[in-house]
Design a protein around this motif. Structure first.
Motif, PDB file in Angstrom:
ATOM      1  N   PRO A  62       1.033  -1.417  -0.027  1.00 34.65           N
ATOM      2  CA  PRO A  62       0.352  -0.106  -0.324  1.00 34.65           C
ATOM      3  C   PRO A  62       1.468   1.349   0.316  1.00 34.65           C
ATOM      4  O   PRO A  62       1.771   1.415   0.676  1.00 34.65           O
ATOM      5  CB  PRO A  62      -1.133   0.183   1.500  1.00 34.65           C
ATOM      6  CG  PRO A  62      -1.194  -1.131   1.588  1.00 34.65           C
ATOM      7  CD  PRO A  62       0.370  -1.967   0.852  1.00 34.65           C
ATOM      8  N   GLN A  63       0.205   2.699  -0.803  1.00 33.27           N
ATOM      9  CA  GLN A  63       0.792   3.741  -0.979  1.00 33.27           C
ATOM     10  C   GLN A  63       0.487   4.291   0.241  1.00 33.27           C
ATOM     11  O   GLN A  63      -0.446   4.536   1.004  1.00 33.27           O
ATOM     12  CB  GLN A  63       0.783   4.409  -2.375  1.00 33.27           C
ATOM     13  CG  GLN A  63       1.143   3.795  -3.498  1.00 33.27           C
ATOM     14  CD  GLN A  63       2.003   3.330  -3.928  1.00 33.27           C
ATOM     15  OE1 GLN A  63       2.540   5.011  -3.623  1.00 33.27           O
ATOM     16  NE2 GLN A  63       3.187   2.169  -3.580  1.00 33.27           N
ATOM     17  N   GLY A  67       4.404  -1.104   3.917  1.00 37.44           N
ATOM     18  CA  GLY A  67       4.056   0.209   3.337  1.00 37.44           C
ATOM     19  C   GLY A  67       5.426   0.433   2.076  1.00 37.44           C
ATOM     20  O   GLY A  67       6.427   0.219   2.318  1.00 37.44           O
ATOM     21  N   GLU A  68       4.971   0.949   1.424  1.00 35.21           N
ATOM     22  CA  GLU A  68       5.669   2.029   0.198  1.00 35.21           C
ATOM     23  C   GLU A  68       5.895   3.725   0.525  1.00 35.21           C
ATOM     24  O   GLU A  68       4.663   4.039   0.593  1.00 35.21           O
ATOM     25  CB  GLU A  68       5.029   1.657  -1.409  1.00 35.21           C
ATOM     26  CG  GLU A  68       5.672   2.479  -1.664  1.00 35.21           C
ATOM     27  CD  GLU A  68       7.577   1.049  -2.422  1.00 35.21           C
ATOM     28  OE1 GLU A  68       8.375   1.683  -2.476  1.00 35.21           O
ATOM     29  OE2 GLU A  68       7.025  -0.220  -2.426  1.00 35.21           O
ATOM     30  N   ASN A  69       6.351   4.129   0.834  1.00 31.24           N
ATOM     31  CA  ASN A  69       6.563   5.646   1.097  1.00 31.24           C
ATOM     32  C   ASN A  69       6.384   6.253   0.213  1.00 31.24           C
ATOM     33  O   ASN A  69       7.341   6.468  -0.093  1.00 31.24           O
ATOM     34  CB  ASN A  69       7.384   6.139   2.520  1.00 31.24           C
ATOM     35  CG  ASN A  69       7.920   7.154   2.386  1.00 31.24           C
ATOM     36  OD1 ASN A  69       6.610   7.983   2.441  1.00 31.24           O
ATOM     37  ND2 ASN A  69       8.150   7.656   3.124  1.00 31.24           N
ATOM     38  N   LEU A 122      -0.444  11.401  -6.601  1.00 30.43           N
ATOM     39  CA  LEU A 122      -0.273   9.750  -5.525  1.00 30.43           C
ATOM     40  C   LEU A 122      -0.288   9.006  -4.914  1.00 30.43           C
ATOM     41  O   LEU A 122      -1.113   8.060  -5.055  1.00 30.43           O
ATOM     42  CB  LEU A 122       1.136  10.364  -4.766  1.00 30.43           C
ATOM     43  CG  LEU A 122       2.346  11.102  -6.162  1.00 30.43           C
ATOM     44  CD1 LEU A 122       3.292  11.021  -5.327  1.00 30.43           C
ATOM     45  CD2 LEU A 122       2.893   9.327  -6.928  1.00 30.43           C
ATOM     46  N   ASP A 123      -2.047   9.778  -4.666  1.00 36.09           N
ATOM     47  CA  ASP A 123      -3.164   9.511  -4.166  1.00 36.09           C
ATOM     48  C   ASP A 123      -2.682   8.444  -3.201  1.00 36.09           C
ATOM     49  O   ASP A 123      -3.429   6.741  -3.804  1.00 36.09           O
ATOM     50  CB  ASP A 123      -3.781   8.677  -5.429  1.00 36.09           C
ATOM     51  CG  ASP A 123      -5.272   8.334  -4.549  1.00 36.09           C
ATOM     52  OD1 ASP A 123      -5.751   9.380  -3.369  1.00 36.09           O
ATOM     53  OD2 ASP A 123      -6.496   7.638  -5.290  1.00 36.09           O
ATOM     54  N   PRO A 124      -2.515   8.648  -1.509  1.00 35.83           N
ATOM     55  CA  PRO A 124      -2.103   7.226  -1.205  1.00 35.83           C
ATOM     56  C   PRO A 124      -3.173   6.624   0.056  1.00 35.83           C
ATOM     57  O   PRO A 124      -4.636   7.317  -0.579  1.00 35.83           O
ATOM     58  CB  PRO A 124      -1.462   8.653   0.284  1.00 35.83           C
ATOM     59  CG  PRO A 124      -2.200   9.257   0.310  1.00 35.83           C
ATOM     60  CD  PRO A 124      -1.823   9.536  -1.065  1.00 35.83           C
ATOM     61  N   GLU A 125      -3.253   5.369  -0.306  1.00 38.27           N
ATOM     62  CA  GLU A 125      -3.597   4.961   0.411  1.00 38.27           C
ATOM     63  C   GLU A 125      -3.990   4.391   1.763  1.00 38.27           C
ATOM     64  O   GLU A 125      -5.274   4.311   1.912  1.00 38.27           O
ATOM     65  CB  GLU A 125      -3.143   2.686   0.139  1.00 38.27           C
ATOM     66  CG  GLU A 125      -3.926   3.190  -1.946  1.00 38.27           C
ATOM     67  CD  GLU A 125      -2.725   1.599  -1.954  1.00 38.27           C
ATOM     68  OE1 GLU A 125      -3.324   0.418  -1.356  1.00 38.27           O
ATOM     69  OE2 GLU A 125      -1.921   1.287  -2.842  1.00 38.27           O
ATOM     70  N   ALA A 142       2.076  -0.060  15.630  1.00 37.87           N
ATOM     71  CA  ALA A 142       1.678   1.192  14.849  1.00 37.87           C
ATOM     72  C   ALA A 142       0.619   1.202  13.378  1.00 37.87           C
ATOM     73  O   ALA A 142      -0.368   0.988  12.937  1.00 37.87           O
ATOM     74  CB  ALA A 142       1.252   2.347  15.681  1.00 37.87           C
ATOM     75  N   LEU A 143       2.088   1.177  12.534  1.00 30.52           N
ATOM     76  CA  LEU A 143       2.356   1.091  11.752  1.00 30.52           C
ATOM     77  C   LEU A 143       1.754   0.190  10.328  1.00 30.52           C
ATOM     78  O   LEU A 143       1.195   0.631   9.735  1.00 30.52           O
ATOM     79  CB  LEU A 143       3.722   1.636  11.211  1.00 30.52           C
ATOM     80  CG  LEU A 143       4.086   2.904  11.318  1.00 30.52           C
ATOM     81  CD1 LEU A 143       5.695   2.927  11.052  1.00 30.52           C
ATOM     82  CD2 LEU A 143       3.890   4.345   9.968  1.00 30.52           C
ATOM     83  N   ALA A 144       2.330  -1.050  11.452  1.00 24.99           N
ATOM     84  CA  ALA A 144       1.848  -2.535  10.377  1.00 24.99           C
ATOM     85  C   ALA A 144       0.636  -2.283  10.731  1.00 24.99           C
ATOM     86  O   ALA A 144      -0.227  -2.795   9.593  1.00 24.99           O
ATOM     87  CB  ALA A 144       2.389  -3.732  11.403  1.00 24.99           C
ATOM     88  N   GLY A 145      -0.134  -1.829  11.953  1.00 26.55           N
ATOM     89  CA  GLY A 145      -1.365  -2.362  11.938  1.00 26.55           C
ATOM     90  C   GLY A 145      -2.685  -1.079  10.750  1.00 26.55           C
ATOM     91  O   GLY A 145      -3.413  -1.000   9.938  1.00 26.55           O
TER      92      GLY A 145
END
Length: 307
Positions: free
Chosen positions: A181-182, A210-212, A232-235, A291-294
């Protein structure tokens, strides 16, 4: 027999004395090469340590060296016990006189400290070890070397091993995925500033699966235009309560002008995370990784809670 009896009595007395004397708190130190390329070697384990950065303070307290810390910066706010230690100025403007007055055996610096401050302390014959972790693995390395130079090897190794174990458990849950995910990470809201490539937050996002998209704007902490964000529309959109002069909330982000076109907003994937867990290379980084992974993979959130 009398001689033997005397020898036994003397041995018993010596044994009793040895038992009454408290064991040494410190073990032998080992010389290290810090991230400045300097060889740091102490004759004995340091009794008086000064920390020049919040993440360093967290490391020292986490591995059982908190009682030896005699100076911290004004930004060192964790753990709670650290707040009782005297401050020696800010991260960028530490007070040299205050540091010298503490008579430290070791000063531990971080990459956010001005180089001229470190050089001045070295000119004053202070023992300075500088650690500049730009990734999770760098953090493990810094902690291990900190354990070596302070003679606190066993406890430091235990803490690092536990961190690595928890990290591996998180990575196992994420697994190998074809699509990542972006993710957009907001450092500051106006002007919109993000985490670029090749820094600690970028590494954390990557580890979390994730993809930063901030890396598209370069390294460091680049500004990011609204048009680029929409393009770029992040998810997934991640911010912190402190990315503005006022406290930032999820609701505030969802209601920003022109944000309604973002996939992250439309799919309710905007998250507020404690910045200290994600931006500080410290033992708490594992909680930040959770937290980031969740946020990136909500389907593993429940399993993450057990790690």
């Amino acid at each position: 027999m009398k001689i033997f009896s005397r020898i036994m009595k003397i041995s018993s007395i010596l044994l009793l004395i040895a038992l009454l004397i408290p064991p040494a708190v410190q073990s032998a130190t080992v010389g290290i090469t810090d991230d400045l390329g300097n060889e740091v070697e102490l004759d004995e384990a340091p009794e008086r340590i000064i920390s020049l950065a919040p993440n360093i303070t967290e490391m020292l307290f986490a591995v059982g060296l908190g009682d030896r810390v005699v100076g911290i910066t004004t930004y060192c706010d964790y753990p709670e016990e650290a707040m009782e230690v005297d401050t020696i100025g800010s991260i960028t403007e530490p007070n040299i006189e205050a540091i010298v007055s503490k008579e430290p055996d070791l000063i531990v610096a971080d990459g956010i400290n001005p180089m001229e401050v470190i050089e001045r302390l070295q000119e004053l014959d202070m023992n300075v070890a500088g650690f500049y972790p730009a990734s999770v693995q760098d953090t493990f390395s810094a902690m291990n070397r900190l354990g070596l130079v302070t003679g606190n090897i066993e406890e430091t190794t235990e803490v690092v091993n536990e961190m690595e174990s928890r990290m591996n458990a998180i990575l196992d849950l994420i697994g190998d995925r074809d699509e990542r995910p972006q993710v957009f990470y907001e450092i500051w809201n106006e002007p919109l500033t993000t985490a670029g490539g090749d820094n600690f937050i970028d590494n954390m996002i990557s580890l979390a699966g994730g993809e930063n998209i901030g890396a598209e704007a370069g390294s460091g902490w680049p500004q990011f235009g609204l048009e680029d964000l929409i393009y770029l529309d992040p998810e997934v959109y991640i911010s912190t309560p402190h990315s503005a002069d006022h406290q930032v909330s999820k609701e505030e982000i969802l209601n920003r002008d022109n944000y309604q076109v973002l996939t992250a907003v439309q799919e309710d994937r905007v998250h507020i995370i404690d910045q200290d867990l994600v931006s500080r290379p410290s033992p708490r980084l594992i909680d930040g990784l959770k937290a980031l992974a969740g946020a990136i993979y909500p389907e593993i959130q429940e399993e993450l809670e057990d790690i």
